[in-house]
Design a protein around this motif. Structure first.
Motif, PDB file in Angstrom:
ATOM      1  N   VAL A   1       0.829  -1.214   0.000  1.00  0.00           N
ATOM      2  CA  VAL A   1       0.000   0.000   0.000  1.00  0.00           C
ATOM      3  C   VAL A   1       0.858   1.256   0.000  1.00  0.00           C
ATOM      4  CG1 VAL A   1      -2.165   0.863   0.956  1.00  0.00           C
ATOM      5  CG2 VAL A   1      -1.352  -1.352   1.659  1.00  0.00           C
ATOM      6  N   ASP A   2       2.132   1.123  -0.373  1.00  0.00           N
ATOM      7  CA  ASP A   2       3.003   2.295  -0.362  1.00  0.00           C
ATOM      8  C   ASP A   2       2.792   3.085  -1.656  1.00  0.00           C
ATOM      9  OD1 ASP A   2       5.004   4.168  -0.138  1.00  0.00           O
ATOM     10  OD2 ASP A   2       6.422   2.767   0.745  1.00  0.00           O
ATOM     11  N   LEU A   3       2.116   4.240  -1.538  1.00  0.00           N
ATOM     12  CA  LEU A   3       1.769   5.018  -2.734  1.00  0.00           C
ATOM     13  C   LEU A   3       2.997   5.596  -3.412  1.00  0.00           C
ATOM     14  CD1 LEU A   3      -1.293   7.117  -1.470  1.00  0.00           C
ATOM     15  CD2 LEU A   3      -1.326   5.091  -2.904  1.00  0.00           C
ATOM     16  N   HIS A   4       4.023   5.926  -2.614  1.00  0.00           N
ATOM     17  CA  HIS A   4       5.136   6.695  -3.183  1.00  0.00           C
ATOM     18  C   HIS A   4       6.310   5.832  -3.599  1.00  0.00           C
ATOM     19  CE1 HIS A   4       2.839  10.115  -2.253  1.00  0.00           C
ATOM     20  NE2 HIS A   4       2.739   9.745  -0.997  1.00  0.00           N
ATOM     21  N   GLY A   5       6.517   4.729  -2.892  1.00  0.00           N
ATOM     22  CA  GLY A   5       7.647   3.885  -3.268  1.00  0.00           C
ATOM     23  C   GLY A   5       7.274   2.420  -3.252  1.00  0.00           C
ATOM     24  N   PRO A   6       6.283   2.005  -4.070  1.00  0.00           N
ATOM     25  CA  PRO A   6       5.887   0.598  -4.017  1.00  0.00           C
ATOM     26  C   PRO A   6       6.996  -0.288  -4.559  1.00  0.00           C
ATOM     27  CG  PRO A   6       4.769   1.712  -5.838  1.00  0.00           C
ATOM     28  CD  PRO A   6       5.567   2.760  -5.114  1.00  0.00           C
ATOM     29  N   SER A   7       7.419  -1.285  -3.802  1.00  0.00           N
ATOM     30  CA  SER A   7       8.554  -2.095  -4.243  1.00  0.00           C
ATOM     31  C   SER A   7       8.240  -3.579  -4.251  1.00  0.00           C
ATOM     32  CB  SER A   7       9.770  -1.818  -3.346  1.00  0.00           C
ATOM     33  OG  SER A   7       9.403  -1.745  -1.998  1.00  0.00           O
ATOM     34  N   ILE A   8       7.048  -3.946  -3.762  1.00  0.00           N
ATOM     35  CA  ILE A   8       6.706  -5.373  -3.672  1.00  0.00           C
ATOM     36  C   ILE A   8       6.631  -6.029  -5.056  1.00  0.00           C
ATOM     37  CG2 ILE A   8       4.794  -6.929  -3.062  1.00  0.00           C
ATOM     38  CD1 ILE A   8       6.276  -6.038  -0.595  1.00  0.00           C
ATOM     39  N   ALA A   9       6.150  -5.296  -6.061  1.00  0.00           N
ATOM     40  CA  ALA A   9       6.048  -5.873  -7.405  1.00  0.00           C
ATOM     41  C   ALA A   9       7.422  -6.329  -7.888  1.00  0.00           C
ATOM     42  CB  ALA A   9       5.448  -4.854  -8.380  1.00  0.00           C
ATOM     43  N   ALA A  10       8.428  -5.432  -7.738  1.00  0.00           N
ATOM     44  CA  ALA A  10       9.777  -5.790  -8.171  1.00  0.00           C
ATOM     45  C   ALA A  10      10.326  -6.946  -7.335  1.00  0.00           C
ATOM     46  CB  ALA A  10      10.696  -4.573  -8.050  1.00  0.00           C
ATOM     47  N   MET A  11      10.047  -6.921  -6.021  1.00  0.00           N
ATOM     48  CA  MET A  11      10.622  -7.943  -5.137  1.00  0.00           C
ATOM     49  C   MET A  11      10.033  -9.334  -5.380  1.00  0.00           C
ATOM     50  SD  MET A  11      11.149  -6.063  -1.486  1.00  0.00           S
ATOM     51  CE  MET A  11      12.274  -4.669  -1.331  1.00  0.00           C
ATOM     52  N   THR A  12       8.783  -9.385  -5.857  1.00  0.00           N
ATOM     53  CA  THR A  12       8.165 -10.694  -6.108  1.00  0.00           C
ATOM     54  C   THR A  12       8.165 -11.035  -7.590  1.00  0.00           C
ATOM     55  OG1 THR A  12       6.004  -9.609  -6.174  1.00  0.00           O
ATOM     56  CG2 THR A  12       6.647 -10.639  -4.094  1.00  0.00           C
ATOM     57  N   GLY A  13       8.710 -10.123  -8.402  1.00  0.00           N
ATOM     58  CA  GLY A  13       8.835 -10.415  -9.833  1.00  0.00           C
ATOM     59  C   GLY A  13       7.525 -10.365 -10.604  1.00  0.00           C
TER      60      GLY A  13
ATOM     61  N   ALA B   1      18.636 -10.680  -3.967  1.00  0.00           N
ATOM     62  CA  ALA B   1      17.482 -11.542  -4.270  1.00  0.00           C
ATOM     63  C   ALA B   1      16.219 -10.707  -4.415  1.00  0.00           C
ATOM     64  CB  ALA B   1      17.313 -12.591  -3.163  1.00  0.00           C
ATOM     65  N   CYS B   2      16.055  -9.696  -3.548  1.00  0.00           N
ATOM     66  CA  CYS B   2      14.875  -8.831  -3.650  1.00  0.00           C
ATOM     67  C   CYS B   2      14.915  -8.020  -4.942  1.00  0.00           C
ATOM     68  CB  CYS B   2      14.772  -7.909  -2.441  1.00  0.00           C
ATOM     69  SG  CYS B   2      14.014  -8.725  -1.032  1.00  0.00           S
ATOM     70  N   ASP B   3      16.104  -7.531  -5.299  1.00  0.00           N
ATOM     71  CA  ASP B   3      16.231  -6.769  -6.546  1.00  0.00           C
ATOM     72  C   ASP B   3      15.878  -7.631  -7.757  1.00  0.00           C
ATOM     73  OD1 ASP B   3      16.848  -4.318  -5.556  1.00  0.00           O
ATOM     74  OD2 ASP B   3      18.908  -4.240  -6.282  1.00  0.00           O
TER      75      ASP B   3
END
Lengths: 282, 282
Positions: B72-84, B251-253
């Motif tokens: 739910v991070d509006l400004h820096g969502p990073s979960i998409a990249a971390m889960t591919g 791995a997250c990247d």
């Protein structure tokens, strides 16, 4: 008066208008006395933005430039701890906040200096935050300064927007770490600066190579070179890489930033190069 | 419908009321199908909150629990990249967003999945943000889940407040690093949870000891034991320390979180202990 409740900031009426006029005048007067206003930003928290802002301000003051350091992070103000300032700010005769002196050339103001209980969470909704940020910047009694370093809240939301809109003529310094996840956010920061017409001085890559104190081998904790590549891709000046040094973490925790000492560490040398690169761009 | 403009969220009128009612009903229906709702929070950004949320969700799914991961991070969502996960979300017949499947038991939704240009900065003022967060949570079509892991924006402002108020019955997991500057912010997070009546499952200390891959010596990059001491002082459960491992960053990247592999690294072992401690507290 700096301690006024921010809840009133959105109201209308004659007395509010008068307060707004005084604030505008204070703001204009304050900003006109400052030669270079630099907003230190990051798309992502935890990249060492506050630590860099502190070390930059201390390094500029160390070179003899009258420098101010302003912490506008409402939710996690850390500049007070990093510079070792304590207690509430004094108030001048005309009801403005007096910055705390740290050494000869540095004056510091932090949101922390307005909070009676430093562990209290500030749960302000957007409009109140905008009001308090504007008031906070207007109501500080700065002297003539060569540099004002502003530690902005992370991200690209309300708070950095209010800071950028309030400090007219400011320019941005963007801090990142080398890994992709941070860089995705830094590209958003660059877009943000362009959207709000905030000129970008350049990008600093923090938490770079770490040299093991035992075996001397270099380890890339957060990968490498991502900051330089992003700066080149996005057409932003690259100002340099700062190595990761656990002593920088410790020094900030202890309120004695590493730039204040006579350290000849690789961090101190790299910081000096970054400071020179910034001064050269202004 | 998830792609609706958030600007309307504060308006009144009959059709808006009807939309609000549908949203309330969707929200209640969605949340009633989820056994454990855990909001991963941090007072400060960059402590590895998103990385921990991702690894936690992947580890729970790996144990066979149907798990959802919501960014739910509006400004820096990073979960998409971390889960591919890539691309925009599909939309169901009744106009709700369909989470992306990652393996057998994990479903993922990220703000990133709603953005056509991932480098675009989202500059939303507070009220619009509150509307979009509420809508975003209500309009996702989750299946029956044992766990929903919510990666909340950092800090103690609008966004985590909206998340806490929208996801009724949720409990908080607080992530920190060991250094004082992060801990000052974590105390604010704990105060925040208490102020908004959000039950705290416990505190996880991330970026703990680092073992040099060359000489095997342990280096404390961000100091040590601060998380445990803060948890004890503030009366919060301490759930464990995760070591610093550059492979977790990599791995997250790369979108392949370390918990997904068969790693027997000290990070994987420590993560498993933390996951067990969390499950035991529920």
């Amino acid at each position: 008066m700096i301690a006024k409740q921010p809840e009133n900031s959105g109201c209308s009426g004659a007395s509010q208008q008068a307060t707004g006029d005084v604030q505008d005048r204070n703001l204009e007067q304050t900003l006109s006395k400052i030669k270079n206003k630099l907003i230190v930003m990051s798309g992502k928290g935890g990249v060492g933005k506050s630590s860099f802002a502190t070390n930059l301000a201390v390094a500029l003051a160390g070179k003899g430039f009258p420098t101010g350091l302003l912490d506008v992070d409402l939710h996690g103000p850390s500049i007070a701890a990093m510079t070792g300032i304590e207690g509430l700010l004094d108030v001048s005769e005309d009801q403005r906040a007096v910055p705390k002196a740290v050494g000869d050339c540095l004056k510091v103001v932090s949101m922390q200096s307005l909070m009676k209980d430093p562990d209290q969470a500030v749960i302000w909704r957007g409009p109140a935050k905008t009001g308090v940020i504007r008031q906070f910047i207007a109501d500080v009694l700065w002297d003539d300064l060569d540099f004002l370093i502003v530690d902005s809240p992370p991200g690209t939301g309300d708070e950095p927007l209010s800071v950028a809109q309030t400090i007219t003529g400011a320019r941005a310094l963007i801090v990142t770490t080398p890994q992709d996840v941070a860089l995705a956010d830094v590209r958003k920061s660059i877009s943000f600066c362009r959207a709000v017409n905030l000129d970008i001085v350049g990008l600093v890559e923090n938490m770079g190579p770490f040299v093991c104190p035992c075996c001397g081998k270099t380890v890339e904790l957060f990968k490498s070179r991502g900051g330089r590549i992003t700066a080149e891709t996005m057409g932003v000046n690259f100002l340099g890489t700062l190595p990761f040094d656990p002593n920088v973490v410790k020094a900030c925790d202890e309120g004695t930033p590493i730039a204040a000492g006579s350290s000849d560490s690789s961090f101190a040398k790299a910081l000096d190069q970054v400071v020179q690169a910034i001064v050269a761009k202004l």
